[in-house]
Design a protein around this motif. Sequence first.
Motif, PDB file in Angstrom:
ATOM      1  N   ASP A 389      42.885  21.007 -20.667  1.00  0.00           N
ATOM      2  CA  ASP A 389      42.408  19.643 -20.876  1.00  0.00           C
ATOM      3  C   ASP A 389      42.948  18.751 -19.763  1.00  0.00           C
ATOM      4  O   ASP A 389      43.896  19.117 -19.039  1.00  0.00           O
ATOM      5  CB  ASP A 389      42.859  19.145 -22.244  1.00  0.00           C
ATOM      6  N   ASN A 390      42.373  17.557 -19.651  1.00  0.00           N
ATOM      7  CA  ASN A 390      42.794  16.633 -18.595  1.00  0.00           C
ATOM      8  C   ASN A 390      44.213  16.117 -18.789  1.00  0.00           C
ATOM      9  O   ASN A 390      44.841  15.646 -17.836  1.00  0.00           O
ATOM     10  CB  ASN A 390      41.821  15.450 -18.524  1.00  0.00           C
ATOM     11  N   ASP A 391      44.743  16.186 -20.016  1.00  0.00           N
ATOM     12  CA  ASP A 391      46.083  15.645 -20.249  1.00  0.00           C
ATOM     13  C   ASP A 391      47.186  16.627 -19.879  1.00  0.00           C
ATOM     14  O   ASP A 391      48.369  16.299 -19.974  1.00  0.00           O
ATOM     15  CB  ASP A 391      46.236  15.211 -21.710  1.00  0.00           C
ATOM     16  N   ARG A 425      40.111  25.321 -31.080  1.00  0.00           N
ATOM     17  CA  ARG A 425      39.826  24.412 -29.970  1.00  0.00           C
ATOM     18  C   ARG A 425      39.252  25.205 -28.805  1.00  0.00           C
ATOM     19  O   ARG A 425      39.546  26.390 -28.641  1.00  0.00           O
ATOM     20  CB  ARG A 425      41.097  23.667 -29.553  1.00  0.00           C
ATOM     21  N   THR A 426      38.476  24.513 -27.996  1.00  0.00           N
ATOM     22  CA  THR A 426      37.846  25.157 -26.842  1.00  0.00           C
ATOM     23  C   THR A 426      38.630  24.952 -25.563  1.00  0.00           C
ATOM     24  O   THR A 426      38.278  25.533 -24.538  1.00  0.00           O
ATOM     25  CB  THR A 426      36.422  24.612 -26.644  1.00  0.00           C
ATOM     26  N   ARG A 427      39.652  24.116 -25.588  1.00  0.00           N
ATOM     27  CA  ARG A 427      40.519  23.885 -24.435  1.00  0.00           C
ATOM     28  C   ARG A 427      41.974  23.825 -24.904  1.00  0.00           C
ATOM     29  O   ARG A 427      42.254  23.598 -26.079  1.00  0.00           O
ATOM     30  CB  ARG A 427      40.139  22.587 -23.719  1.00  0.00           C
ATOM     31  N   PHE A 429      45.511  21.931 -24.784  1.00  0.00           N
ATOM     32  CA  PHE A 429      46.025  20.585 -24.570  1.00  0.00           C
ATOM     33  C   PHE A 429      47.527  20.623 -24.302  1.00  0.00           C
ATOM     34  O   PHE A 429      48.196  21.648 -24.489  1.00  0.00           O
ATOM     35  CB  PHE A 429      45.725  19.700 -25.784  1.00  0.00           C
ATOM     36  N   ALA A 661      46.254  17.320 -30.615  1.00  0.00           N
ATOM     37  CA  ALA A 661      45.071  17.663 -29.830  1.00  0.00           C
ATOM     38  C   ALA A 661      43.842  17.609 -30.712  1.00  0.00           C
ATOM     39  O   ALA A 661      43.892  17.988 -31.883  1.00  0.00           O
ATOM     40  CB  ALA A 661      45.223  19.062 -29.230  1.00  0.00           C
ATOM     41  N   ASP A 664      37.811  19.363 -31.319  1.00  0.00           N
ATOM     42  CA  ASP A 664      36.728  19.801 -30.456  1.00  0.00           C
ATOM     43  C   ASP A 664      36.585  18.839 -29.286  1.00  0.00           C
ATOM     44  O   ASP A 664      37.212  17.789 -29.234  1.00  0.00           O
ATOM     45  CB  ASP A 664      35.417  19.918 -31.239  1.00  0.00           C
ATOM     46  N   ASP A 665      35.742  19.197 -28.350  1.00  0.00           N
ATOM     47  CA  ASP A 665      35.589  18.406 -27.129  1.00  0.00           C
ATOM     48  C   ASP A 665      34.925  17.057 -27.392  1.00  0.00           C
ATOM     49  O   ASP A 665      35.126  16.112 -26.643  1.00  0.00           O
ATOM     50  CB  ASP A 665      34.764  19.189 -26.117  1.00  0.00           C
ATOM     51  N   VAL A 668      37.284  13.861 -27.748  1.00  0.00           N
ATOM     52  CA  VAL A 668      38.241  13.519 -26.705  1.00  0.00           C
ATOM     53  C   VAL A 668      38.268  12.018 -26.448  1.00  0.00           C
ATOM     54  O   VAL A 668      39.327  11.389 -26.390  1.00  0.00           O
ATOM     55  CB  VAL A 668      37.908  14.281 -25.408  1.00  0.00           C
TER      56      VAL A 668
END
Length: 688
Positions: A389-391, A425-427, A429, A661, A664-665, A668
């Motif tokens: 994830d971006n974080d 989750r798909t990513r 965190f 987190a 799901d996406d 976000v």
Amino acid sequence: MEDNQRETAGKSSDKQPPRRNQFWPILLVTLLGFLVLRSLWPAMSYEDVDYGFFLRQLEGQNIQTLEVNGATAIGTFKVPPEKPAEYNAEGERIVPKEDSGEPAKMGRKFFVQLPEGANDRIDLAAEEQPNLNLRYSNANPMQYLTLFLLFGVPIILLIVVWMMFRRTRDQIMGGGGFLSSFSRSTAKRYEPSDKQTTFADVAGLEGVKADLQEIVDFLKAPEKFQRLGGRIPKGVLLNGPPGTGKTLLARAVAGEAGVPFYSVNGSEFIQMFVGVGASRVRDLFQTAKEHAPAIIFVDEIDAVGRQRGAGLGGGHDEREQTLNQILSEMDGFSGVESVIVVAATNRPDVLDPALLRPGRFDRHVTVGRPTFKGRQEIFKVHTRDVPLDNDVDLNRLAAVTIGLTGADIRNLVNESALWAARNNRTRVFMADFDYARDKVLMGAKREEVLGQDEKKKTAYHEAGHTLAAWFLSGAQRVHKVTIIPRGRSLGSTQIIPSEDRVSSSEKDLQDQLVVLLAGRAAETIIYDVTTVGAENDLERATGMARRMITHWGMSPKLGPVSYKTSEEDPFLGREMHQTRQFSEHTQELIDNEVARILHEASDRAIELLREKTSQLELITQELLEREELSEVEIESLIGQSVHGPAGHFEGAKEPVPLVPAPADDEAVAEQAVSEEASVETSGENPVA
């Protein structure tokens, strides 16, 4: 390297010796036994008749030949008679018939048991029948059976054993038998493939890779080094803590070199038979010389390269003979010029000095724990296939994982990915990485629930550790404190250094002793008693204080003198013949100085916590309410620590406050808005 094609080091040719028929001896013995039984019991092929039926056929002159042997007789009929009738349970007569309906006929040969006195009736019948061929025999079949058991069976067994021994000897000399593995090396040969490991897959360790790259370059272009009279090292020893990447480096050398690479574990040389290990070493080096230039990698070489004659009871004959063979092959009377040995161990202190000298292992490369930059690169390597994830801030992760090896970081990334997948989750965190780091460093959460009294005592204990580390400059900074039972502890204070350090001053060590004893001091201040929860703290503090006195010369009374004892010798029994280098009076002074240092640290801890009683109560109450506090939350409660603002590490970016987190996406964006609001209003970490 799992996909690489492997060959056994002992195989220098694909041709296999012709296999001999292994079944013909068994067939021969079986046939011989059948013929003997056939000759001993000829009646097995004869019709068995009763004595009454025999007399009727004799008196009816239907017997052509008759041979009497004691109580038995065999003979032939002139005309095969019908089989005698049988009777059922009701007494009815049953005549055996064939499929055609005709009465069943007997065979021409018959066998009969004779009662006493039967010979007289047979003689009378023979006088009346001149065409009857009658003869008597005194041969006893049991005599032949006895002779066969006494002489025939042992001779057959000796022949079978001799044939098996001859076949086994041929297999050992020529290879291919089940015993050939005893004398042949079990090393695996790695061939180039599309998925081979290279130096690009090894993050950090630039100095180590430079030393190994020189080995690779020599194997590719030896004339470059030999032009000026240089000689490449015959052996490179990789030593360092477990998990730092020694085996990975060896696999990278295999991928970079482009020459035959043989890999073997040190324990594979050791067998129950003395001399087998030395034979395997000879076979391994002989195969490597046939395919030179080549590289031999010996993992865990301390299993075979331990000091000879060390410890209680002398040495191990098999290990010492194997080691002697390795020494001879590496730098013996006939040296090996184009075969380089790379070995790895995490116990260089137990290796034999003859193995470490120049000419054998010329270079000793220390593969240490990665630095901050190295950890950054390791995180990048292990997260290449992980959707982040971006974080996620890899710089911050590298800053808060000081002391972790490459294997630890790989495990941390794997645990975070598993935790994210477990939560659908798909990513991955940042919260997943923090969960994984807590699990790796402090252990998994235990299911047991503490009572209120034990929970409160644990909270005061951990609050004491936290305050001491928070306000002492020589201590390491607090990252998280929890009273949730994890691993083997009821609570824990996660303390990590803010930078990579390789040395500490006496003041730093004294502050760290205060931190270790602050938990016990908090219990003493609040309850005026001590509990068993400080056992590990006292053990670590005592060990550190003793090393300050005996190893580092930090005592005014004893001065700059080393008083190390032989208790740390790796070989059992060696200390029995080593004398202590100081007197009993000095030992008493050492004990007194250790006690003095610990008492001073305990008094400092009690004095510090008495001054910070309000902060102690505040952290304790928050721990009882939340069970876990992060560095940011502690700073919001008692102010900034002496180590600087929370979350600021050397080389790390501004940390992102931890939040749960999203599932799901799609959530976000909404989660980012709620995250910003919660931080600004409360300043608390919702995760805790």
